[in-house]
Write an enzyme that holds these catalytic residues in place. Structure first.
Site, PDB file in Angstrom:
ATOM      1  N   ARG A 147      15.392   2.386  -0.041  1.00 37.81           N
ATOM      2  CA  ARG A 147      15.067   1.408  -0.519  1.00 37.81           C
ATOM      3  C   ARG A 147      14.934  -0.150   0.084  1.00 37.81           C
ATOM      4  O   ARG A 147      16.114  -1.366   0.040  1.00 37.81           O
ATOM      5  CB  ARG A 147      16.512   1.209  -1.927  1.00 37.81           C
ATOM      6  CG  ARG A 147      16.605   0.310  -3.087  1.00 37.81           C
ATOM      7  CD  ARG A 147      18.238  -0.637  -2.709  1.00 37.81           C
ATOM      8  NE  ARG A 147      18.233   0.388  -3.618  1.00 37.81           N
ATOM      9  CZ  ARG A 147      20.055   0.024  -4.357  1.00 37.81           C
ATOM     10  NH1 ARG A 147      20.813   0.415  -2.714  1.00 37.81           N
ATOM     11  NH2 ARG A 147      20.602   1.262  -4.439  1.00 37.81           N
ATOM     12  N   SER A 148      14.687   0.685   1.221  1.00 38.21           N
ATOM     13  CA  SER A 148      13.442  -0.528   1.997  1.00 38.21           C
ATOM     14  C   SER A 148      12.560  -1.214   1.347  1.00 38.21           C
ATOM     15  O   SER A 148      12.813  -1.372  -0.025  1.00 38.21           O
ATOM     16  CB  SER A 148      13.085  -0.013   3.320  1.00 38.21           C
ATOM     17  OG  SER A 148      11.738   0.655   2.666  1.00 38.21           O
ATOM     18  N   ASP A 161      19.937   4.130  -1.617  1.00 32.59           N
ATOM     19  CA  ASP A 161      19.988   4.360   0.171  1.00 32.59           C
ATOM     20  C   ASP A 161      21.149   4.686   0.378  1.00 32.59           C
ATOM     21  O   ASP A 161      22.144   4.996  -0.221  1.00 32.59           O
ATOM     22  CB  ASP A 161      19.843   2.855   0.685  1.00 32.59           C
ATOM     23  CG  ASP A 161      20.926   1.514  -0.057  1.00 32.59           C
ATOM     24  OD1 ASP A 161      22.010   2.088  -0.760  1.00 32.59           O
ATOM     25  OD2 ASP A 161      20.659  -0.073   0.322  1.00 32.59           O
ATOM     26  N   ILE A 162      21.780   4.143   1.482  1.00 32.38           N
ATOM     27  CA  ILE A 162      22.498   4.829   2.425  1.00 32.38           C
ATOM     28  C   ILE A 162      24.408   4.147   1.656  1.00 32.38           C
ATOM     29  O   ILE A 162      25.079   4.831   1.425  1.00 32.38           O
ATOM     30  CB  ILE A 162      22.705   4.483   4.106  1.00 32.38           C
ATOM     31  CG1 ILE A 162      23.649   5.237   4.878  1.00 32.38           C
ATOM     32  CG2 ILE A 162      23.072   2.749   3.626  1.00 32.38           C
ATOM     33  CD1 ILE A 162      23.219   5.835   5.450  1.00 32.38           C
ATOM     34  N   CYS A 209       0.545  -0.901  -0.134  1.00 31.94           N
ATOM     35  CA  CYS A 209      -0.452  -0.419   0.485  1.00 31.94           C
ATOM     36  C   CYS A 209       0.914   0.628  -0.281  1.00 31.94           C
ATOM     37  O   CYS A 209       0.572   2.698  -0.324  1.00 31.94           O
ATOM     38  CB  CYS A 209      -1.205   0.157   1.134  1.00 31.94           C
ATOM     39  SG  CYS A 209      -0.406  -1.135   2.813  1.00 31.94           S
TER      40      CYS A 209
END
Ligand code: NAD
Length: 307
Positions: A177-178, A200-201, A142
């Site tokens: 980018r989880s 991301d990191i 979602c």
């Protein structure tokens, strides 16, 4: 300053109205159960907003607080309870791979968040329907889906192009980018034809379907690019860094950029409106509308087809 600030309430309102009208006209009572097994303030706030929106639209929402060690058994009990049509869990619970396991304990037929393996697999493989006859659209996670709806609302999706290719020519940077938001979002947008830089990191990856969209689904490649190089060429920048100190430097952004923040913290500097054409500071209400939309789909697909 000609920046237009668009609030999530405005974007979600047509979805909320449609949900409300559908539930009322069909006289149904879809029930969503949310499990809260942490003390995370963002999760508590999210649960409160979910409860309020559900009440407004006619969805029955029950928040069940429990100990994290009891969560698995509680989910299984809810899976077997025919009066419950959708289940969600407020993550993080354990904050590691055990959370991924729990995402798959939730029954496929009640997974409103779209986080179980089947739905995630279909999404990454650009498989859009659950059945051969293409009558049942896949459930999408979602928050990424909410960001797609935000992009549709503000016209980043080009409706003149065929469905499935409507981001062709757009360059979109996603700073996060989880597995819950950033990576699925990058895949969704690239599957829809966009060139996506996923930050991301550690590094920057590129998600794309190749020149002329020759690939059926996206591919990913690592790059040596730095964020300073991709911001000036990005039409849209989506941020989700969960730290208050992180700020995207406004000076590096393209003039007229579309800036969207889904982090609980403001990831854009205060002067973002001097550069952006459109700024969406938060998306929470759209996410909840998508949660309810997924609930209604699941209600129809698996639970109460005769009602
Ligand atoms: P997470 O901790 O799992 O992931 C954070 C991501 O940000 C990682 O990919 C990490 O590498 C990246 N990151 C961190 N610091 C960075 C930096 N300096 N530069 C570049 N990338 C960096 O978090 P999450 O679950 O994805 O949630 C992120 C934020 O989004 C949180 O604030 C959360 O509350 C919010 N969120 C909002 C919604 C919504 O619907 N509004 C839904 C889910 C999450």
């Amino acid at each position: 300053m000609s920046c237009k600030v668009i609030l999530s309430k405005e974007i979600s309102s047509s979805y909320r109205e449609e949900l409300k009208a559908t539930i009322k006209s069909r006289g149904i009572k879809p029930k969503l159960v949310g499990f809260l097994a942490n003390e995370d303030p963002s999760a508590i706030k999210y649960a409160e907003s979910t409860s309020k929106t559900c009440e407004e639209t006619g969805v029955v929402f029950e928040l069940r607080k429990c100990d994290k060690e009891q969560l698995e058994d509680q989910i299984i009990e809810a899976n077997d309870d025919d009066s419950i049509h959708g289940i969600m869990v407020y993550y993080p619970v354990f904050g590691d791979r055990q959370d991924q396991y729990l995402q798959n304990v939730v029954s496929v037929s009640k997974d409103v968040e779209g986080l179980c393996h089947k739905y995630i697999y279909n999404m990454y493989h650009n498989k859009r329907f659950l059945d051969e006859k293409q009558t049942m659209k896949c459930i999408l996670p979602c928050t990424p889906l909410a960001i797609v709806k935000v992009l549709e609302y503000i016209g980043v999706y080009n409706a003149v192009l065929p469905y499935g290719n409507r981001l062709h020519g757009r360059v979109i940077t996603i700073i996060n980018r989880s597995e819950i938001v950033g990576r699925p979002l990058a895949a969704l947008l690239a599957n829809d034809g966009g060139k996506v830089y996923s930050v991301d990191i550690n590094n920057v990856q590129e998600f794309h379907r190749g020149t002329g969209l020759k690939l059926k689904r996206h591919e990913v490649r690592d790059t040596n690019l730095k964020i300073e190089e991709i911001l000036p060429v990005s039409d849209v920048v989506v941020t989700g860094v969960p730290t208050p100190s992180y700020k995207v430097p406004t000076g590096s952004l393209r003039d007229g950029v579309i800036a969207i923040n889904f982090s609980a913290f403001k990831n854009f500097e205060d002067n973002i409106k001097e550069k952006a054409s459109i700024y969406v500071p938060a998306i929470g209400k759209v996410t909840i509308a998508m949660l309810e939309r997924n609930l209604l789909r699941l209600y129809d697909y698996y639970n109460c087809q005769s009602s």
